[in-house]
Design a protein around this motif. Structure first.
Motif, short mmCIF file in Angstrom:
data_model
loop_
_atom_site.label_atom_id
_atom_site.label_comp_id
_atom_site.label_asym_id
_atom_site.label_seq_id
_atom_site.Cartn_x
_atom_site.Cartn_y
_atom_site.Cartn_z
N ASN A 21 9.69 -6.75 27.66
CA ASN A 21 11.03 -6.68 27.06
C ASN A 21 12.11 -7.28 27.96
O ASN A 21 13.10 -7.81 27.46
CB ASN A 21 11.38 -5.26 26.61
CG ASN A 21 11.09 -4.20 27.62
OD1 ASN A 21 11.30 -4.39 28.81
ND2 ASN A 21 10.60 -3.07 27.16
N ILE A 24 11.98 -10.94 27.03
CA ILE A 24 12.46 -11.15 25.66
C ILE A 24 13.98 -11.05 25.62
O ILE A 24 14.65 -11.90 25.03
CB ILE A 24 11.79 -10.16 24.68
CG1 ILE A 24 10.32 -10.51 24.52
CG2 ILE A 24 12.52 -10.15 23.33
CD1 ILE A 24 9.50 -9.52 23.72
N TYR A 25 14.54 -10.03 26.25
CA TYR A 25 16.00 -9.88 26.28
C TYR A 25 16.66 -11.08 26.95
O TYR A 25 17.71 -11.54 26.52
CB TYR A 25 16.42 -8.61 27.03
CG TYR A 25 15.98 -7.31 26.41
CD1 TYR A 25 15.70 -7.18 25.06
CD2 TYR A 25 15.85 -6.17 27.20
CE1 TYR A 25 15.30 -5.97 24.51
CE2 TYR A 25 15.47 -4.95 26.66
CZ TYR A 25 15.19 -4.86 25.32
OH TYR A 25 14.81 -3.66 24.80
N ASP A 28 15.92 -14.46 24.70
CA ASP A 28 16.64 -14.39 23.41
C ASP A 28 18.14 -14.16 23.59
O ASP A 28 18.86 -14.09 22.60
CB ASP A 28 16.08 -13.26 22.54
CG ASP A 28 14.69 -13.55 22.01
OD1 ASP A 28 14.21 -14.70 22.15
OD2 ASP A 28 14.07 -12.62 21.46
N ARG A 29 18.57 -14.00 24.85
CA ARG A 29 19.98 -13.68 25.14
C ARG A 29 20.45 -12.49 24.30
O ARG A 29 21.48 -12.52 23.66
CB ARG A 29 20.87 -14.90 24.95
CG ARG A 29 20.49 -16.05 25.87
CD ARG A 29 21.45 -17.22 25.81
NE ARG A 29 22.76 -16.90 26.30
CZ ARG A 29 23.15 -16.96 27.60
NH1 ARG A 29 22.28 -17.33 28.51
NH2 ARG A 29 24.37 -16.67 27.95
N ASN A 30 19.63 -11.44 24.32
CA ASN A 30 19.89 -10.23 23.55
C ASN A 30 21.30 -9.71 23.86
O ASN A 30 21.64 -9.50 25.02
CB ASN A 30 18.85 -9.17 23.91
CG ASN A 30 19.06 -7.87 23.19
OD1 ASN A 30 19.97 -7.12 23.52
ND2 ASN A 30 18.21 -7.62 22.21
N PRO A 31 22.12 -9.51 22.81
CA PRO A 31 23.51 -9.11 23.04
C PRO A 31 23.67 -7.75 23.73
O PRO A 31 24.67 -7.51 24.40
CB PRO A 31 24.12 -9.08 21.63
CG PRO A 31 22.97 -9.04 20.69
CD PRO A 31 21.80 -9.66 21.39
N ASP A 32 22.71 -6.87 23.59
CA ASP A 32 22.81 -5.55 24.20
C ASP A 32 22.30 -5.51 25.64
O ASP A 32 22.76 -4.68 26.42
CB ASP A 32 22.05 -4.51 23.37
CG ASP A 32 22.64 -4.35 21.98
OD1 ASP A 32 23.88 -4.39 21.85
OD2 ASP A 32 21.86 -4.20 21.02
N TYR A 33 21.36 -6.38 25.98
CA TYR A 33 20.70 -6.25 27.29
C TYR A 33 20.75 -7.50 28.17
O TYR A 33 20.37 -7.43 29.33
CB TYR A 33 19.24 -5.82 27.11
CG TYR A 33 19.14 -4.40 26.64
CD1 TYR A 33 19.33 -3.35 27.53
CD2 TYR A 33 18.89 -4.10 25.31
CE1 TYR A 33 19.27 -2.03 27.11
CE2 TYR A 33 18.83 -2.78 24.88
CZ TYR A 33 19.03 -1.76 25.79
OH TYR A 33 18.97 -0.46 25.37
N PHE A 34 21.22 -8.62 27.64
CA PHE A 34 21.22 -9.84 28.45
C PHE A 34 22.00 -9.65 29.75
O PHE A 34 21.56 -10.08 30.82
CB PHE A 34 21.77 -11.04 27.66
CG PHE A 34 21.75 -12.31 28.45
CD1 PHE A 34 20.56 -13.01 28.61
CD2 PHE A 34 22.90 -12.80 29.06
CE1 PHE A 34 20.52 -14.19 29.36
CE2 PHE A 34 22.86 -13.97 29.80
CZ PHE A 34 21.67 -14.66 29.95
#
Length: 154
Positions: A21, A24-25, A28-34
């Motif tokens: 994860n 992935i974060y 994907d440039r995850n907005p919550d975890y990047f």
């Protein structure tokens, strides 16, 4: 709960297993975890922490790009993991699978979680970064949950 800054200081110079994860974060440039994982990846790239993961992480990350037929993304992800002086990537041998089975039996973990944990132990890691609350600290590893971290400025 601690800050990402405090955590990175604590991890400095240590061998740290990064769960799927985290990548992935980041990818994907995850907005919550990047904002939490980017400094971790930077610390690995700069050599402040010794980053480790397993082949299974790469396989897990490649599933969606293969499902969508995005071969450019597959190639990009593979190139990311092949960067020089970046990560130590462990293969999963018979002893690692056996340890994973023991951990699954003892702690009733999902097999994939037990495999990550076993891989981290066999790689000599002292810390394990994840966002999977099913993975817990034990005698062998100190587990750091991303969801428990925040920034000093927040």
């Amino acid at each position: 709960m601690g800050t990402i800054e405090e955590t990175l200081k604590r991890l400095q110079g240590h061998k740290v297993y990064l769960d799927t994860n985290v990548f992935i974060y980041f990818l994907d440039r995850n907005p919550d975890y990047f904002r939490l994982v980017a400094p971790i990846i930077e610390a690995v790239e700069s050599g402040l922490i010794i980053g480790c993961t397993g082949d299974v992480s790469i396989a897990e990350i490649l599933v969606k790009p293969y499902q969508s037929g995005n071969l450019e993304l597959v190639a990009s992800i593979k190139a990311f993991f092949r960067m020089e002086n970046f990560l130590s990537i462990s293969s999963h041998d018979a002893e690692t699978f056996d340890l994973a089975a023991q951990l699954r039996a003892k702690y009733n973990q999902k097999f994939i979680d037990a495999l990550h944990y076993a891989t981290a132990i066999r790689a000599g890691c002292t810390f394990f970064i994840t966002n999977d609350s099913g993975i817990r600290s034990g005698n062998a590893l100190d587990v750091i949950l991303l969801s428990a971290l925040h920034y000093t400025s927040e």
